[in-house]
Design an enzyme around this catalytic site. Structure first.
Site, PDB file in Angstrom:
ATOM      1  CG  ASP A 161      44.220  49.248  42.703  1.00 33.79           C
ATOM      2  OD1 ASP A 161      43.511  49.586  43.657  1.00 33.79           O
ATOM      3  OD2 ASP A 161      43.979  49.596  41.520  1.00 33.79           O
ATOM      4  CG  LEU A 162      39.188  45.258  42.951  1.00 29.76           C
ATOM      5  CD1 LEU A 162      39.459  43.790  42.639  1.00 29.76           C
ATOM      6  CD2 LEU A 162      38.084  45.392  43.991  1.00 29.76           C
ATOM      7  CG  ASP A 163      37.928  49.107  41.129  1.00 36.44           C
ATOM      8  OD1 ASP A 163      37.173  48.246  40.670  1.00 36.44           O
ATOM      9  OD2 ASP A 163      37.772  49.625  42.253  1.00 36.44           O
TER      10      ASP A 163
ATOM     11  CB  THR B 223      40.463  48.015  46.766  1.00 36.66           C
ATOM     12  OG1 THR B 223      39.583  48.836  45.982  1.00 36.66           O
ATOM     13  CG2 THR B 223      39.661  47.402  47.900  1.00 36.66           C
ATOM     14  CB  SER B 224      40.517  53.550  46.748  1.00 37.64           C
ATOM     15  OG  SER B 224      41.880  53.862  46.851  1.00 37.64           O
TER      16      SER B 224
ATOM     17  CE  LYS C 121      45.267  51.699  47.078  1.00 40.97           C
ATOM     18  NZ  LYS C 121      44.937  50.867  45.905  1.00 40.97           N
TER      19      LYS C 121
ATOM     20  CG  ASP D 160      44.648  51.277  37.867  1.00 38.08           C
ATOM     21  OD1 ASP D 160      44.580  51.206  39.113  1.00 38.08           O
ATOM     22  OD2 ASP D 160      43.727  51.724  37.166  1.00 38.08           O
TER      23      ASP D 160
END
Length: 419
Positions: free
Chosen positions: A217-219, A308-309, A340, A365
Site C-alpha cells: 500500500d502507499l499512504d 493504492t486507493s 479496497k 496500514d
C-alpha cells in the site's frame, strides 16, 4: 525497548530486597505554538514513558494570573515587563524540570520554547539544566488556521492577550510531528524514535512462509502522508460542508467511495476534482514511513508492486515527494472497478506480476486494505500509526518496517525475517 539498568529494590516495612529495573535518564521537551496540542501530547508521552510531567502553564500561570494587571502594566503576556516575566517563567521551569530529572530519572517538559528552538543562549540554558542528559525535542506544529480555531474553542483567557507570532522552522534538531494527527497517531511516530518499540514475535507463522512478490500500500505504509491526507480532506469537508467523522470512519477507501457517501451524484465529479487538487498540492515535504524505503529497496524490482486507493496524480505526487522509484506494477484506483476493501486491486497486481495471490505478501496500514488483501488470499503485515492497533487484524503487526528484513531463498523466493 529502552535499555534498563538493574538495581536492588527494597520494600519498606520489612520486605525482602528484589531485583527491579530503573530506566535510564530521559528528558523529553515538547515544544510548539499555542493550540498545537503540545500539552495533550506531553501528558500522553509522560504516561507512556512513565515520566513526570512539567508544564510551563502549570508551573507559572496560576501565580501570574493571580497578580493584579495594574501592577504589571497590563496582562502579563503583553505588559512592559513581558521579557523579564518570560525569563523568570522559563528559569522556574528549568529549575523544576532539573529537580524532577535528578530525583525521578525521567521528565517530559512542555512549553512553547520559541526562543529555545532558535538555538543560542536560551537553548544552551535548557541543555545545561538537564546535563549530562541530552534532551530530546519534540516539535508540534500545523496549519495556522487549525491552531487559531483550537485556541478559539478552548477559550483560555490568556489567548486573548497572546501576540500573533508566525511559526519559524527550528534551528536545532527536533522530532517533528504534525498537529493534524491524533494523539495516538503522534505517539505511534514518537515512541519508536524514543526507543519504545512494539515487540516482534520471532515465532510468528508468517516467518515460516515463502513469497514470490511483495505488494505495498502507499499512504501510511510507504509514505507518511497521514497528516497530508487529513489536512486535504478537512479542507474538502470545510468547502463542501460535510462531517469529518465520516471521513475518519472510512480511511483506506477510494476517494470516489467517500465522495459517493457524502455528496449527491450531481456533485461527484466536482468533488473528486477538488479533493484531487487539494491532495496533489499538499504532497510536499513528505517522508518515508520508518524503515519503509530500505525495506522497499530490498525487494527485487521485478518482485514488488504498489497497490493504492489513490489516483494516479495523487499517488505519483506522494511517491516523488518521499523519494521513491515508481515500480513497474503500479495499481491505482483508476485501474479497478471495485476498490479496497474489495480484493480486486490486489488480485490485479498479482495477475500483472504473474504470481499466485496466495504467494504474495501485502504491507498495509488500514482495515480496508487488510480486508482486501485477506480476501485476495495474501499474507498481511500491518503497520501502526494510522489506525488503532485493535483494528489491524493482520498476520503480523509492527511499528516500523525497520524491525523486519527480506531474505532471498535458494529457490528464488523470498522470506520475511525479524531484523
Amino acid at each position: 525497548m529502552t535499555s534498563m539498568t538493574p538495581v536492588t529494590c527494597y520494600v519498606y516495612g520489612g520486605g525482602m530486597p528484589s531485583s527491579c529495573q530503573i530506566p535510564d535518564p530521559l528528558a523529553v521537551v515538547v515544544a510548539g505554538p499555542a493550540g498545537s496540542g503540545k500539552s495533550t501530547l506531553g501528558r500522553a508521552l509522560a504516561a507512556q514513558l512513565r515520566a513526570a510531567l512539567v508544564d510551563l502553564d502549570s508551573v507559572t500561570t496560576p501565580l501570574l494570573d493571580a497578580l493584579p494587571s495594574e501592577a504589571l502594566g497590563g496582562h502579563w503576556l503583553t505588559s512592559p515587563h513581558a521579557g523579564a516575566i518570560r525569563s523568570g517563567r522559563y528559569a522556574a521551569l528549568r529549575a523544576t524540570a532539573a529537580d524532577v530529572l535528578a530525583t525521578a530519572g525521567r521528565v517530559v517538559v512542555v512549553a512553547p520554547f520559541t526562543a529555545e528552538l532558535a538555538g543560542g543562549d536560551e537553548w544552551q540554558a535548557l541543555r545545561d539544566a538537564f546535563f549530562p542528559t541530552e534532551p530530546v525535542v519534540v516539535h508540534v506544529d500545523g496549519d495556522p488556521a487549525v491552531l487559531a480555531s483550537r485556541r478559539a474553542v478552548r477559550g483560555a483567557p490568556r489567548d486573548a492577550h497572546r501576540p500573533e507570532t508566525p511559526s519559524v522552522a527550528p534551528a536545532i534538531d527536533v522530532l517533528g510531528v504534525d498537529a493534524e494527527l491524533t494523539t495516538t497517531q503522534q505517539l505511534a511516530r514518537l515512541l519508536p524514535a524514543l526507543g519504545h518499540r512494539r515487540p516482534v514475535d520471532p515465532g510468528a507463522a508468517i516467518f515460516a512462509r515463502e513469497f514470490d512478490a511483495v505488494l505495498f500500500d502507499l499512504d501510511g505504509t510507504l509514505v507518511d502522508s497521514t497528516a497530508s491526507v487529513v489536512r486535504s480532506w478537512r479542507r474538502f469537508a470545510e468547502h463542501f460542508g460535510v462531517p469529518m467523522q465520516a471521513l475518519h470512519a472510512n480511511h483506506g477507501q477510494p476517494a470516489r467511495t467517500l465522495v459517493s457517501l457524502l455528496l449527491p451524484a450531481d456533485r461527484h465529479a466536482e468533488a473528486l476534482a477538488h479533493v484531487t487538487d487539494l491532495e496533489v498540492r499538499d504532497a510536499v515535504g513528505l517522508h518515508p514511513i520508518r524503515g519503509a524505503d530500505v525495506f522497499f529497496d530490498a525487494v527485487p524490482a521485478d518482485r514488488r508492486a504498489i497497490v493504492t486507493s489513490g489516483s494516479v496524480p495523487i499517488a505519483t505526487a506522494r511517491l516523488g515527494a518521499a523519494g521513491y522509484e515508481r515500480p513497474a506494477v503500479f495499481v491505482t484506483v483508476d485501474d479497478v472497478v471495485n476498490g479496497k476493501p474489495d480484493p480486486e486491486p490486489f488480485l490485479l497486481a498479482a495477475e500483472r506480476m504473474g504470481v499466485d495471490p496466495s504467494r504474495c505478501l501485502v504491507v498495509e496500514d488500514a482495515p480496508a486494505g487488510i480486508a482486501a488483501a485477506r480476501a485476495a488470499g495474501c499474507a498481511v503485515i500491518a503497520l501502526t500509526g494510522t489506525t488503532a492497533e485493535e483494528e489491524l487484524t493482520a498476520d503480523l503487526v509492527v511499528d516500523g518496517l525497520d524491525v523486519l528484513r527480506i531474505e532471498a531463498t535458494a529457490r528464488g523466493t523470498m522470506r520475511l525475517a525479524p531484523a
